[in-house]
Design an enzyme around this catalytic site. Structure first.
Site, PDB file in Angstrom:
ATOM      1  N   ILE A  10       0.851  -1.205   0.000  1.00  0.00           N
ATOM      2  CA  ILE A  10       0.000   0.000   0.000  1.00  0.00           C
ATOM      3  C   ILE A  10       0.882   1.249   0.000  1.00  0.00           C
ATOM      4  O   ILE A  10       1.807   1.355   0.798  1.00  0.00           O
ATOM      5  CB  ILE A  10      -0.899   0.036   1.250  1.00  0.00           C
ATOM      6  CG1 ILE A  10      -1.654  -1.284   1.415  1.00  0.00           C
ATOM      7  CG2 ILE A  10      -1.865   1.202   1.187  1.00  0.00           C
ATOM      8  CD1 ILE A  10      -2.403  -1.399   2.730  1.00  0.00           C
ATOM      9  N   LYS A  25       5.964  -0.357  12.401  1.00  0.00           N
ATOM     10  CA  LYS A  25       5.276   0.378  11.338  1.00  0.00           C
ATOM     11  C   LYS A  25       4.644   1.659  11.904  1.00  0.00           C
ATOM     12  O   LYS A  25       4.616   2.697  11.238  1.00  0.00           O
ATOM     13  CB  LYS A  25       4.233  -0.519  10.682  1.00  0.00           C
ATOM     14  CG  LYS A  25       4.885  -1.644   9.872  1.00  0.00           C
ATOM     15  CD  LYS A  25       3.915  -2.742   9.516  1.00  0.00           C
ATOM     16  CE  LYS A  25       4.593  -3.828   8.672  1.00  0.00           C
ATOM     17  NZ  LYS A  25       3.800  -5.053   8.558  1.00  0.00           N
TER      18      LYS A  25
HETATM   19  N1  HSE Z   1       5.197  -9.972   8.555  1.00  0.00           N
HETATM   20  C1  HSE Z   1       4.645  -8.792   7.990  1.00  0.00           C
HETATM   21  C2  HSE Z   1       3.135  -8.887   8.005  1.00  0.00           C
HETATM   22  C3  HSE Z   1       5.154  -8.619   6.594  1.00  0.00           C
HETATM   23  O1  HSE Z   1       2.621  -9.980   8.279  1.00  0.00           O
HETATM   24  O2  HSE Z   1       2.470  -7.893   7.783  1.00  0.00           O
HETATM   25  C4  HSE Z   1       4.898  -7.280   6.000  1.00  0.00           C
HETATM   26  O3  HSE Z   1       5.490  -6.256   6.723  1.00  0.00           O
END
Ligand code: HSE
Length: 379
Positions: free
Chosen positions: A116, A185
């Site tokens: 995204i 994130k």
């Molecule tokens: N392990 C991460 C997820 C991968 O499941 O979103 C993508 O950042």
């Protein structure tokens, strides 16, 4: 543009494959120990000493040697694009500073939201509007698990293994299920949206590793759906709160419609209102495509995702309170002002709490690994 690719794992392979069809991107070198080909080297100096390489893409993951390679690439005047949220959440301040000193790009759009173009849009929105809140469902693996448990009655361990085999989970899936991937994130999104680089240890973070069918049943009978949500919010006086935790959303809420490994990333601005982005948050091709979107945007002149005023900061959760669903081992002492009588007892005591300070809930439950709690957000 001639580029070098560090790492030929899942995402790196995707970047290499998609780049073959792009007329403006040539992967001249791949840094990789496991395979051999004329374009593969296991020596970073080969890449650094090639004057044709303008940009380095890092998809190897992990902190080291990714950090050293990032520093070397930027110091040598190469643009740097990465999908590595661990690297950016830990060293974003240093790497951004180095990139700015050298006048080269440092972009990491695929590190938050997989495929995204969330951070890219947030970067633009931040320059136009005052962002007031941001967050979402930012981990595909945990959403895959929660969705399967809630819609198909799947077993937690079996469905985690499925997510791993589909390439969604991290090498060590505990960073997915413990909420750390989501936390990283949120650090990136908060840096872009709020000009603050938070440290992982300052963000109250709880994952879904302790979720049981009992929790799923309780949610269902109350018209709620369990999701792992990140949220950061700016108050009128400029303080920013941030946390990652399981959340019980109304079954008609947008989050409840996010199924499988899909991500839902949103921000709210004073002018924009609520803007949300839905798509593949994990997996080879979507993430690789987003990496290449960053490569192209370097060609178009884009250099940084954070503003020049972005500085290290500490989230302020002092006034953040939440009503929680809380399940603890029977007999666990809970502050009196948090709860009335348990709504279920047996092996577990289950409560619906009064509004409780978010930071205190996380701190008290940190040692009770088997407990499960989730903020309740009814419509
Ligand atoms: N392990 C991460 C997820 C991968 O499941 O979103 C993508 O950042």
């Amino acid at each position: 543009m001639k580029i070098a690719l560090l790492g030929m794992g899942t995402i790196g392979t995707g970047v290499y494959e998609i780049a073959q069809s792009l007329p403006d991107v040539e992967v001249k070198w791949v840094l990789e120990k496991r395979f051999q080909a004329e374009y593969i080297t296991d020596d970073m100096n080969v890449i650094l000493s090639d004057p044709e390489i303008e940009l380095v893409v890092e998809t190897m993951g992990g902190l080291h040697p990714a950090y050293e390679f990032a520093s070397q690439a930027l110091a040598s005047g190469r643009h740097f694009v990465t999908a590595n949220k661990l690297l950016v959440s830990a060293y974003g301040v240093e790497l951004t500073k180095l990139a700015r000193e050298k006048g080269v790009a440092f972009l990491y759009g695929a590190a938050c939201g997989g495929g995204i173009a969330y951070l890219a849009n947030l970067t633009i929105a931040r320059g136009i509007d005052r962002i007031t809140a941001l967050g979402g469902i930012l981990n595909g693996t945990t959403n895959y698990i929660l969705d399967a448990m809630q819609t198909k009655g799947s077993d937690y361990a079996a469905v985690l293994a499925e997510a791993q085999s589909l390439g969604y989970a991290e090498r060590d899936p505990s960073s997915d299920v413990d909420g750390l991937d989501t936390q990283r994130k949120l650090i990136l999104a908060s840096a872009v949206g709020f000009d603050r680089w938070f440290k992982p240890e300052d963000i109250p973070t709880r994952g879904i590793a302790s979720v049981l069918p009992l929790d799923v049943t309780w949610a269902k009978t109350h018209g709620l759906v369990i999701r792992l949500c990140a949220r950061a919010e700016r108050s009128a006086d400029g303080k920013v709160s941030a946390c990652v935790e399981p959340t019980l959303v109304d079954r008609h809420a947008p989050e409840a419609a996010i199924l499988s490994n899909v991500n839902y990333a949103w921000y709210e601005g004073e002018k924009y209102g609520l803007m949300s982005y839905i798509g593949q948050g994990a997996g080879k091709d979507p993430t690789a495509a987003n990496v290449l979107r960053d490569v192209r945007s370097v060609s178009a002149g884009h250099r940084y995702m954070t503003s020049e005023t972005c500085v290290p900061g500490v989230p302020d959760n002092a006034s953040a309170v939440e009503r929680y669903y809380l399940r603890v081992p029977a007999g666990t002492a809970i502050p009196e002002d948090w709860v009335q009588l348990p709504i279920h007892s047996g092996e577990w005591d289950v409560y619906e709490t009064n509004p409780v300070p978010v930071a205190e809930m996380h701190a008290r439950m940190a040692e009770i690994k088997s407990a499960f709690f989730a903020g309740i957000r009814r419509a």
